[in-house]
Motif scaffolding. Structure first.
Motif, PDB file in Angstrom:
ATOM      1  N   SER A  37      33.486  -6.778  -8.376  1.00 27.56           N
ATOM      2  CA  SER A  37      34.067  -8.112  -8.543  1.00 27.56           C
ATOM      3  C   SER A  37      33.866  -8.648  -9.960  1.00 27.56           C
ATOM      4  CB  SER A  37      33.517  -9.088  -7.512  1.00 27.56           C
ATOM      5  OG  SER A  37      32.143  -9.292  -7.696  1.00 27.56           O
ATOM      6  N   SER A  38      32.873  -8.148 -10.668  1.00 25.45           N
ATOM      7  CA  SER A  38      32.647  -8.626 -12.035  1.00 25.45           C
ATOM      8  C   SER A  38      33.320  -7.745 -13.088  1.00 25.45           C
ATOM      9  CB  SER A  38      31.148  -8.722 -12.324  1.00 25.45           C
ATOM     10  OG  SER A  38      30.570  -7.441 -12.354  1.00 25.45           O
ATOM     11  N   SER A  39      33.993  -6.687 -12.652  1.00 26.48           N
ATOM     12  CA  SER A  39      34.635  -5.793 -13.611  1.00 26.48           C
ATOM     13  C   SER A  39      36.133  -6.043 -13.675  1.00 26.48           C
ATOM     14  CB  SER A  39      34.379  -4.329 -13.230  1.00 26.48           C
ATOM     15  OG  SER A  39      35.193  -3.964 -12.136  1.00 26.48           O
ATOM     16  N   ALA A  40      36.699  -5.741 -14.811  1.00 26.53           N
ATOM     17  CA  ALA A  40      38.143  -5.890 -14.980  1.00 26.53           C
ATOM     18  C   ALA A  40      38.899  -4.661 -14.478  1.00 26.53           C
ATOM     19  CB  ALA A  40      38.474  -6.130 -16.446  1.00 26.53           C
ATOM     20  N   HIS A  41      38.308  -3.477 -14.663  1.00 29.83           N
ATOM     21  CA  HIS A  41      39.027  -2.238 -14.359  1.00 29.83           C
ATOM     22  C   HIS A  41      38.346  -1.349 -13.330  1.00 29.83           C
ATOM     23  CE1 HIS A  41      41.624  -3.222 -17.673  1.00 29.83           C
ATOM     24  NE2 HIS A  41      40.567  -3.380 -18.438  1.00 29.83           N
ATOM     25  N   GLY A  42      37.066  -1.528 -13.091  1.00 33.19           N
ATOM     26  CA  GLY A  42      36.347  -0.685 -12.144  1.00 33.19           C
ATOM     27  C   GLY A  42      34.925  -0.445 -12.591  1.00 33.19           C
ATOM     28  N   ILE A  43      34.263   0.451 -11.878  1.00 32.63           N
ATOM     29  CA  ILE A  43      32.853   0.719 -12.163  1.00 32.63           C
ATOM     30  C   ILE A  43      32.595   2.220 -12.268  1.00 32.63           C
ATOM     31  CG2 ILE A  43      32.018  -1.393 -11.082  1.00 32.63           C
ATOM     32  CD1 ILE A  43      31.248   0.299  -8.606  1.00 32.63           C
ATOM     33  N   VAL A  58      27.661   8.585   2.137  1.00 30.43           N
ATOM     34  CA  VAL A  58      28.968   8.878   1.544  1.00 30.43           C
ATOM     35  C   VAL A  58      29.954   7.767   1.889  1.00 30.43           C
ATOM     36  CG1 VAL A  58      30.922  10.484   1.571  1.00 30.43           C
ATOM     37  CG2 VAL A  58      28.577  11.368   1.511  1.00 30.43           C
ATOM     38  N   LYS A  59      29.819   7.215   3.087  1.00 30.29           N
ATOM     39  CA  LYS A  59      30.757   6.164   3.504  1.00 30.29           C
ATOM     40  C   LYS A  59      30.654   4.933   2.608  1.00 30.29           C
ATOM     41  CE  LYS A  59      27.940   3.857   6.924  1.00 30.29           C
ATOM     42  NZ  LYS A  59      27.128   4.314   8.008  1.00 30.29           N
ATOM     43  N   VAL A  60      29.511   4.699   1.990  1.00 29.98           N
ATOM     44  CA  VAL A  60      29.357   3.570   1.070  1.00 29.98           C
ATOM     45  C   VAL A  60      30.227   3.791  -0.168  1.00 29.98           C
ATOM     46  CG1 VAL A  60      27.739   2.285  -0.381  1.00 29.98           C
ATOM     47  CG2 VAL A  60      27.046   3.030   1.900  1.00 29.98           C
ATOM     48  N   LEU A  61      30.198   5.000  -0.705  1.00 30.48           N
ATOM     49  CA  LEU A  61      31.046   5.305  -1.860  1.00 30.48           C
ATOM     50  C   LEU A  61      32.523   5.197  -1.487  1.00 30.48           C
ATOM     51  CD1 LEU A  61      29.267   8.384  -3.482  1.00 30.48           C
ATOM     52  CD2 LEU A  61      29.142   5.983  -4.168  1.00 30.48           C
ATOM     53  N   LEU A  62      32.871   5.679  -0.309  1.00 35.66           N
ATOM     54  CA  LEU A  62      34.268   5.610   0.131  1.00 35.66           C
ATOM     55  C   LEU A  62      34.714   4.166   0.340  1.00 35.66           C
ATOM     56  CD1 LEU A  62      34.299   8.613   2.608  1.00 35.66           C
ATOM     57  CD2 LEU A  62      35.276   8.526   0.291  1.00 35.66           C
ATOM     58  N   ALA A  63      33.842   3.334   0.876  1.00 37.49           N
ATOM     59  CA  ALA A  63      34.172   1.915   1.072  1.00 37.49           C
ATOM     60  C   ALA A  63      34.354   1.216  -0.275  1.00 37.49           C
ATOM     61  CB  ALA A  63      33.085   1.227   1.893  1.00 37.49           C
ATOM     62  N   ALA A  64      33.496   1.521  -1.231  1.00 30.32           N
ATOM     63  CA  ALA A  64      33.613   0.932  -2.568  1.00 30.32           C
ATOM     64  C   ALA A  64      34.916   1.392  -3.229  1.00 30.32           C
ATOM     65  CB  ALA A  64      32.418   1.307  -3.429  1.00 30.32           C
ATOM     66  N   LYS A  73      41.484  -1.341  -9.111  1.00 34.29           N
ATOM     67  CA  LYS A  73      40.331  -0.915  -9.905  1.00 34.29           C
ATOM     68  C   LYS A  73      39.929   0.505  -9.494  1.00 34.29           C
ATOM     69  CE  LYS A  73      38.672  -5.653 -10.330  1.00 34.29           C
ATOM     70  NZ  LYS A  73      37.517  -6.558 -10.191  1.00 34.29           N
ATOM     71  N   THR A  74      38.935   1.039 -10.171  1.00 31.67           N
ATOM     72  CA  THR A  74      38.485   2.407  -9.902  1.00 31.67           C
ATOM     73  C   THR A  74      36.977   2.475  -9.698  1.00 31.67           C
ATOM     74  OG1 THR A  74      38.194   2.887 -12.246  1.00 31.67           O
ATOM     75  CG2 THR A  74      40.356   3.392 -11.293  1.00 31.67           C
ATOM     76  N   VAL A  75      36.554   3.550  -9.056  1.00 33.76           N
ATOM     77  CA  VAL A  75      35.141   3.895  -8.924  1.00 33.76           C
ATOM     78  C   VAL A  75      35.015   5.348  -9.344  1.00 33.76           C
ATOM     79  CG1 VAL A  75      33.216   4.248  -7.333  1.00 33.76           C
ATOM     80  CG2 VAL A  75      34.709   2.270  -7.047  1.00 33.76           C
ATOM     81  N   SER A  76      34.187   5.612 -10.345  1.00 32.55           N
ATOM     82  CA  SER A  76      33.962   6.991 -10.767  1.00 32.55           C
ATOM     83  C   SER A  76      32.465   7.256 -10.856  1.00 32.55           C
ATOM     84  CB  SER A  76      34.646   7.277 -12.107  1.00 32.55           C
ATOM     85  OG  SER A  76      34.118   6.458 -13.120  1.00 32.55           O
ATOM     86  N   LEU A  77      32.122   8.525 -10.838  1.00 33.15           N
ATOM     87  CA  LEU A  77      30.722   8.931 -10.901  1.00 33.15           C
ATOM     88  C   LEU A  77      30.406   9.400 -12.313  1.00 33.15           C
ATOM     89  CD1 LEU A  77      30.516  10.810  -7.507  1.00 33.15           C
ATOM     90  CD2 LEU A  77      29.861   8.455  -8.023  1.00 33.15           C
ATOM     91  N   HIS A  95      35.786  15.282  -5.247  1.00 36.02           N
ATOM     92  CA  HIS A  95      37.017  15.198  -6.037  1.00 36.02           C
ATOM     93  C   HIS A  95      37.600  13.784  -6.089  1.00 36.02           C
ATOM     94  CE1 HIS A  95      38.562  15.665  -1.941  1.00 36.02           C
ATOM     95  NE2 HIS A  95      39.640  15.050  -2.381  1.00 36.02           N
ATOM     96  N   LEU A  96      37.219  12.910  -5.167  1.00 37.16           N
ATOM     97  CA  LEU A  96      37.751  11.552  -5.150  1.00 37.16           C
ATOM     98  C   LEU A  96      37.202  10.667  -6.271  1.00 37.16           C
ATOM     99  CD1 LEU A  96      37.559  10.887  -1.319  1.00 37.16           C
ATOM    100  CD2 LEU A  96      39.580  11.545  -2.667  1.00 37.16           C
ATOM    101  N   PHE A  97      36.113  11.097  -6.878  1.00 37.07           N
ATOM    102  CA  PHE A  97      35.418  10.263  -7.861  1.00 37.07           C
ATOM    103  C   PHE A  97      35.406  10.863  -9.262  1.00 37.07           C
ATOM    104  CE2 PHE A  97      33.778   9.394  -3.653  1.00 37.07           C
ATOM    105  CZ  PHE A  97      33.942   8.029  -3.594  1.00 37.07           C
ATOM    106  N   THR A  98      36.241  11.867  -9.504  1.00 36.64           N
ATOM    107  CA  THR A  98      36.308  12.500 -10.815  1.00 36.64           C
ATOM    108  C   THR A  98      37.275  11.727 -11.708  1.00 36.64           C
ATOM    109  OG1 THR A  98      38.107  13.940 -10.162  1.00 36.64           O
ATOM    110  CG2 THR A  98      35.864  14.771  -9.814  1.00 36.64           C
ATOM    111  N   PRO A  99      37.182  11.921 -13.014  1.00 31.56           N
ATOM    112  CA  PRO A  99      38.090  11.199 -13.913  1.00 31.56           C
ATOM    113  C   PRO A  99      39.568  11.420 -13.575  1.00 31.56           C
ATOM    114  CG  PRO A  99      36.292  12.137 -15.149  1.00 31.56           C
ATOM    115  CD  PRO A  99      36.167  12.666 -13.739  1.00 31.56           C
ATOM    116  N   LYS A 100      39.955  12.632 -13.219  1.00 27.29           N
ATOM    117  CA  LYS A 100      41.357  12.900 -12.892  1.00 27.29           C
ATOM    118  C   LYS A 100      41.762  12.158 -11.619  1.00 27.29           C
ATOM    119  CE  LYS A 100      44.622  16.595 -13.237  1.00 27.29           C
ATOM    120  NZ  LYS A 100      44.800  17.977 -13.589  1.00 27.29           N
ATOM    121  N   ALA A 101      40.880  12.110 -10.633  1.00 26.19           N
ATOM    122  CA  ALA A 101      41.176  11.388  -9.392  1.00 26.19           C
ATOM    123  C   ALA A 101      41.289   9.888  -9.656  1.00 26.19           C
ATOM    124  CB  ALA A 101      40.100  11.661  -8.343  1.00 26.19           C
TER     125      ALA A 101
END
Length: 124
Positions: A37-43, A58-64, A73-77, A95-101
Motif C-alpha cells: 500500500s505504500s509503494s507506487a509499483h510493487g515490492i 507459500v499462500k502468503v506470497l500468493l495472496a500478496a 503492482k508487482t511482488v518479486s523475490l 516462477h511466479l516471482f521472477t523478474p520475467k514473471a
C-alpha cells in the motif's frame, strides 16, 4: 521483518529473517500488505536469511501477489535462502516471482507463456 527503500533502485524492500511458519503468517501478510500500500509499483521480498519456511507460508506470497496484481503492482523475490527456494520449487510457484514473471503480470500479451527462474534455476 523490516521494510525499507533501496536507495539505488527506490524499490520498497521487505526483509524477512528467521523461521516462518503458520504462527507468523498473519503478521507476514500484514507486513507485505502495508508495504504494497505504500509503494507506487510493487515490492521486492528478501528471504535470504529465512531458516525455516513452512509449505503453508507459500499462500502468503500468493495472496500478496494477487493483491498487488489487483492494484497494478508487482511482488518479486530479491533473495532466497536454500530452504525457501526448495519449498517454492516443490510447490511450482518460484516462477511466479521472477523478474520475467513480474514483467508478464504488467504486460500479459508481451510475455505470455514464458516462464523463467531466478539465477541458477532452469525453467521447468
Amino acid at each position: 521483518m523490516r521494510i525499507h527503500t533501496d536507495p539505488h533502485t527506490e524499490a520498497i524492500v521487505v526483509v524477512v529473517r528467521g523461521e516462518i511458519d503458520y504462527s507468523c503468517e498473519e503478521t507476514l501478510l500484514g507486513c507485505l500488505t502495508r508495504a504494497l500500500s505504500s509503494s507506487a509499483h510493487g515490492i521486492e521480498i528478501d528471504l535470504g536469511k529465512v531458516s525455516f519456511w513452512a509449505c503453508s507460508s507459500v499462500k502468503v506470497l500468493l495472496a500478496a501477489r494477487q493483491l498487488a496484481q489487483r492494484h497494478g503492482k508487482t511482488v518479486s523475490l530479491r533473495a532466497l535462502s536454500p530452504v525457501v527456494r526448495r519449498v517454492l520449487e516443490l510447490s511450482d510457484t518460484l516462477h511466479l516471482f521472477t523478474p520475467k514473471a513480474v514483467r508478464a503480470a504488467l504486460h500479459p500479451r508481451s510475455e505470455a507463456g514464458h516462464r523463467s527462474a531466478l539465477p541458477g534455476i532452469s525453467p521447468s
